[in-house]
Design a protein around this motif. Structure first.
Motif, mmCIF file in Angstrom:
data_model
loop_
_atom_site.group_PDB
_atom_site.id
_atom_site.type_symbol
_atom_site.label_atom_id
_atom_site.label_comp_id
_atom_site.label_asym_id
_atom_site.label_seq_id
_atom_site.Cartn_x
_atom_site.Cartn_y
_atom_site.Cartn_z
ATOM 1 N N VAL B 232 0.808 -1.183 0.076
ATOM 2 C CA VAL B 232 -0.049 -0.031 -0.065
ATOM 3 C C VAL B 232 0.820 1.306 -0.011
ATOM 4 N N MET B 236 -0.367 0.577 -4.773
ATOM 5 C CA MET B 236 -0.655 -0.749 -5.349
ATOM 6 C C MET B 236 -0.818 -0.807 -6.770
ATOM 7 N N PHE B 273 -0.020 2.174 8.417
ATOM 8 C CA PHE B 273 -0.886 1.884 7.568
ATOM 9 C C PHE B 273 -1.978 2.779 7.552
ATOM 10 N N VAL B 274 -2.665 2.944 8.812
ATOM 11 C CA VAL B 274 -3.879 3.776 8.785
ATOM 12 C C VAL B 274 -3.481 5.241 8.529
ATOM 13 N N LEU B 277 -3.481 5.695 4.591
ATOM 14 C CA LEU B 277 -4.641 5.369 4.224
ATOM 15 C C LEU B 277 -5.356 6.685 4.304
ATOM 16 N N VAL B 278 -5.058 7.337 5.410
ATOM 17 C CA VAL B 278 -5.943 8.591 5.765
ATOM 18 C C VAL B 278 -5.101 9.815 4.988
ATOM 19 N N PRO B 281 -3.935 7.502 0.229
ATOM 20 C CA PRO B 281 -4.130 6.118 -0.123
ATOM 21 C C PRO B 281 -3.426 5.404 -1.220
ATOM 22 N N GLU B 282 -3.367 6.370 -2.274
ATOM 23 C CA GLU B 282 -2.624 5.774 -3.386
ATOM 24 C C GLU B 282 -1.145 5.265 -3.356
ATOM 25 N N ARG B 287 1.402 6.014 -9.644
ATOM 26 C CA ARG B 287 1.328 4.908 -10.409
ATOM 27 C C ARG B 287 1.820 5.538 -11.962
ATOM 28 N N PRO C 109 -10.950 5.075 7.304
ATOM 29 C CA PRO C 109 -10.036 5.088 6.256
ATOM 30 C C PRO C 109 -10.033 4.417 5.028
ATOM 31 N N ARG C 112 -13.711 4.057 1.990
ATOM 32 C CA ARG C 112 -13.750 4.973 0.565
ATOM 33 C C ARG C 112 -12.627 4.617 -0.459
ATOM 34 N N LEU C 113 -11.873 3.378 -0.344
ATOM 35 C CA LEU C 113 -10.970 2.913 -0.986
ATOM 36 C C LEU C 113 -11.476 1.580 -1.770
ATOM 37 N N ARG C 114 -10.575 1.199 -2.558
ATOM 38 C CA ARG C 114 -10.758 -0.208 -3.075
ATOM 39 C C ARG C 114 -11.145 -1.392 -2.067
ATOM 40 N N TYR C 117 -8.456 -2.934 0.477
ATOM 41 C CA TYR C 117 -7.806 -2.199 1.685
ATOM 42 C C TYR C 117 -8.513 -2.426 2.945
#
Lengths: 237, 287, 325
Positions: B232, B236, B273-274, B277-278, B281-282, B287, C109, C112-114, C117
């Protein structure tokens, strides 16, 4: 070279093509025209094996297209130029062209073919090491044509070349296609929105409406036909 | 103190990269998330361990064997399991692969428990305990060795993916499988090879675990979690950036372990990780 | 589908449900012995857990790989509160709420993603919690004799029955409500839903609240039934895998799927546990993989597929599904 006989194609439960019958002879340019959603792209996708017919037969130089996997069909000499998004975005222009020569036969003559492509599209040599995804729409389209040519096709399928391009660019590209056709010995099947331009460079044409072939004649005849003029020359010129 | 944590962090980070690279390859090319990746690492580790325990083969020498075994297992994995998933519509595919590999994880881990029990295994070689001095920090020799293995893997993978036609076809398939198909790439075969390589890489990572850490059947789940966080973090679908992401995570983790205490390392990973994500997230690398 | 066929298929399904209800409710009236009571109680708890999983996995399309965490939190809170004197039903409810609180850690968190996750996130949370619990409470503590004096298996059975009924009612309520319709829309085509102004994450979060609450309740019920505080065990991944398998085998995305799946799963576990002891997890795992491969929609959907295949006269398209071969 290409013989399609009474082919039906479904998208899931929806029938997209009904009893399509057409031929492409050696060294011909055949135009497939019709309004959006008529099934033109579906036809191309079926020929190269991405879709399968549920009935009828499709033969390319004796090969049964309905039974072969896509990569075999490509090896046999069928290649498709798709819309511009289909470049390998993260790869350089050079790598994209190299990937075109993936099959054994194409790889042997890779350098020769590439030299020819640089002659026809000099900009590809200039942008050789640039990531394909960063090129302009027209340049990406050139990469796609070049990549398809690298496969040494006997039949080149072109899907909506002028889509998203400026009229000038589209015109130039179509002219280049004509030049390539003259300088090589492949057949071309051209799906085009721009009906007039398509017919102008083709030998023959098929008109598809709602998944059915409704007209088939020499390009000249179609160009002059009243029905075609009414139906299509209003939409695009 | 700081240099020490940094040195450990770098070693850990590169190892994280090694652990994740197989998973990233599989996901990048086939869009399947292989939760059993850790279990295959564990299996590779056990091959290495038993070769040492039974025949005295040094773990470093067992790597080629583990790679071949992993490659074959990967081929089997594709033929028996993953191939059937290609019929699943794209939207459901990630979920289906997660579920299927979750079941596989269960099967593999419990088979390992049944065969080899839950005892913790370690390998003690002549170089097991040794520390060497590296610019002011003392690091375990085993760590350095595994780092070198990882570097070799990076180089080999790069040469393969960018220098050979097969490797390029794998990259092309990852970017646009349809376009790749249309230049003559056999997608089925590409997926097959890719799966083999992925599991071979997992096996090598497993060897690393045996050399530096210790081995037991539950090792798989723990490490696949780390791998997924790195995945992540890298974004991804990215493959190249995995080692860099691993490095960042390794260093961050070691630095926070200094403050939290080693046992709660998992918490640090989860927190990272969290946080990603916050905030982003990409992943760190687009990419 | 003509009326006769519809009547027949509903009749068959109705009969099956009736038989099931009979099986489940007889212990209320007759005394069938402790063993039956144990199995039925376990079966009921599994229904709650797999339905909880199903609400997220089958309806919201988010695979929860760490269900055990919410179960464990519920059990833990129940035990904690009960041991300081809280009435058991309040302790259970608070256990459920605690589980819901946990869902706030990873829900916002990831939802709202794929899908990946959420799966990774829930798995990570579960593993971390299991790890922490193992460190903090490695020992198993048994309830004092005073507990067993007032305990009875029948009580446990009765409580789980009530909890199960509440679960099914809640599930039915969710599925047939506006929330349920929105979820189906999201599941079928998230982009379309997005462009019609629906915020998928918001609704998924709501379902996650409900799902984790149910899992927490299951934990509380289990805590009552077991009377032992063994955190390591209750956060164990088998509490994720079991209900997950039950929901998948039975058919995710359907109301009754988890029920049938739990039935199959509990019976399977009893048989396997008795005869194959060590390998039983392995066999269960293999069955699970086979189910995913050949009946991805579970038993419930398999029935629909069979009926479809029988009556279909039109040859289906041979068009390969997108995504590589």
């Amino acid at each position: 070279m290409l013989e399609i006989d009474a082919v039906d194609v479904y998208y899931g439960d929806l029938q997209a093509l009904y009893q399509i019958t057409l031929t492409v002879k050696d060294r011909e340019i055949v135009a497939i025209i019709g309004s959006n959603g008529a099934g033109k792209s579906t036809l191309l996708r079926t020929i190269c094996g991405l879709l399968r017919p549920t009935s009828g037969s499709m033969r390319f130089n004796g090969l049964d297209l309905a039974k072969e996997p896509v990569h075999r069909i490509v090896e046999a000499g069928v290649s498709m130029v798709q819309e511009e998004k289909k470049v390998f975005r993260e790869m350089s222009v050079l790598e994209n062209l190299e990937m075109g020569a993936f099959t054994g036969t194409a790889r042997k003559v890779k350098d020769l073919t590439m030299r020819y492509i640089y002659e026809v599209f000099p900009v590809l040599k200039i942008r050789g090491s640039q990531k394909a995804g960063t090129l302009s729409g027209g340049e990406q389209q050139m990469v796609l044509v070049g990549r398809a040519l690298m496969t040494k096709p006997k039949l080149l399928l072109i899907d909506e070349l002028s889509l998203g391009l400026s009229p000038l660019l589209a015109q130039t590209l179509l002219k280049t296609i004509t030049r390539i056709h003259q300088e090589t010995d492949m057949s071309i099947m051209l799906v085009e929105q721009n009906v007039r331009k398509a017919l102008e460079i083709s030998d023959r044409g098929y008109v598809i409406e709602n998944g059915r072939i409704v007209a088939c004649d020499t390009a000249q005849t179609l160009l002059n036909s009243e029905g075609i003029k009414d139906a299509y020359f209003g939409i695009s010129s | 103190m700081f240099a020490q944590a940094l040195a450990y962090g770098i070693i850990l980070g590169i190892f994280y990269g090694l652990v994740t690279i197989g998973l990233a390859l599989l996901f990048g090319v086939m869009k399947y998330l292989n939760l059993a990746h850790g279990s295959f690492m564990m299996l590779g580790g056990y091959i290495c361990f038993w070769m040492f325990a039974l025949w005295g083969v040094d773990p470093m020498l067992s790597i080629p064997v583990v790679m071949i075994a992993g490659f074959v297992l990967g081929l089997l994995l594709y033929q028996l399991l993953f191939k059937s998933l290609s019929k699943v519509p794209e939207g459901r595919r990630m979920n289906s692969s997660m579920l299927m590999t979750f079941g596989l994880l269960m099967v593999l881990d419990n088979t390992a428990i049944a065969l080899w029990h839950t005892d913790i295994r370690t390998v003690n070689t002549s170089y097991s305990g040794r520390m060497i001095d590296l610019i002011g920090a003392k690091v375990p020799l085993t760590g350095v060795m595994v780092t070198m293995i990882a570097v070799l893997v990076i180089i080999a993978l790069h040469l393969f993916l960018y220098g050979t036609y097969l490797g390029k076809s794998i990259r092309a398939t990852a970017q646009d499988w349809e376009a790749a198909n249309l230049v003559g790439v056999n997608i089925n075969f590409t997926y097959l090879i890719c799966c083999g390589i992925s599991i071979a890489l997992a096996g090598v990572a497993g060897t690393g675990i045996v050399i530096v850490y210790s081995l037991s059947p539950d090792v798989g789940l723990r490490w696949v979690l780390f791998a997924m966080v790195v995945l992540v973090l890298a974004g991804m679908g990215n493959i190249k950036e995995v080692f860099l992401a691993g490095l960042i995570m390794g260093v961050l983790e070691q630095l926070s372990a200094v403050f939290l205490g080693g046992q709660f390392r998992g918490v640090a990973s989860l927190a990272i990780f969290v946080l990603i994500l916050v905030l982003r997230p990409e992943g760190l690398f687009r990419r | 589908m003509n009326l006769m066929k519809r009547f027949k298929s509903n009749w068959a399904r109705g009969a099956a449900v009736a038989v099931l209800l009979a099986l489940v409710l007889t212990p209320l009236v007759f005394d069938l012995g402790d063993y039956i009571l144990t199995v039925v109680t376990l079966f009921l708890i599994y229904i709650i857990l797999s339905q909880s999983w199903n609400l997220m996995g089958g309806y919201a399309g988010q695979v929860n790989l760490g269900l055990a965490a919410y179960f464990g939190v519920g059990a833990f809170c129940y035990n904690l509160l009960y041991s300081v004197g809280t009435p058991f039903w309040i302790a259970m409810l608070l256990g459920g709420l605690a589980a819901t609180a946990l869902s706030c850690v990873i829900g916002p968190p990831t939802l709202r993603l794929r899908e990946a996750y959420f799966g990774i996130g829930t798995l990570a949370v579960a593993e971390v919690l299991a790890l922490i619990m193992n460190i903090l409470y490695p020992q198993v503590r048994y309830a004092p004799p005073s507990y067993w004096a007032i305990f009875s298996l029948r009580k446990a059975y009765f409580i789980s029955l009530i909890a199960t009924v509440l679960t099914m009612v809640t599930a039915y309520g969710v599925v047939s409500s506006r929330l349920g319709l929105i979820l189906q829309a999201i599941r079928d085509d998230e982009d379309a839903a997005n462009s019609s102004g629906i915020n998928p994450a918001k609704y998924k979060m709501r379902v996650f609240f409900i799902s984790s609450f149910l899992a927490g309740i299951a934990g509380g019920v289990f805590g009552f039934y077991r009377g032992v505080l063994a955190p390591a065990q209750q956060f164990n991944a088998s509490w994720t895998i079991g209900p997950l398998m039950a929901a998948t085998i039975g058919g995710w995305g359907t109301l009754m799927g988890p029920v049938w799946g739990s039935l199959v799963y509990v019976i399977l576990q009893e048989i396997l546990g008795r005869y194959v002891r060590e390998a039983h997890f392995i066999i269960t795992g293999i069955i699970f993989i086979l189910v995913i491969m050949f009946m991805p929609n579970g038993l419930a959907q398999a029935g629909v597929e069979v009926r479809r295949a029988l009556k279909s006269a039109v040859p289906r398209s041979r068009t390969p599904v997108q995504g590589g071969r």
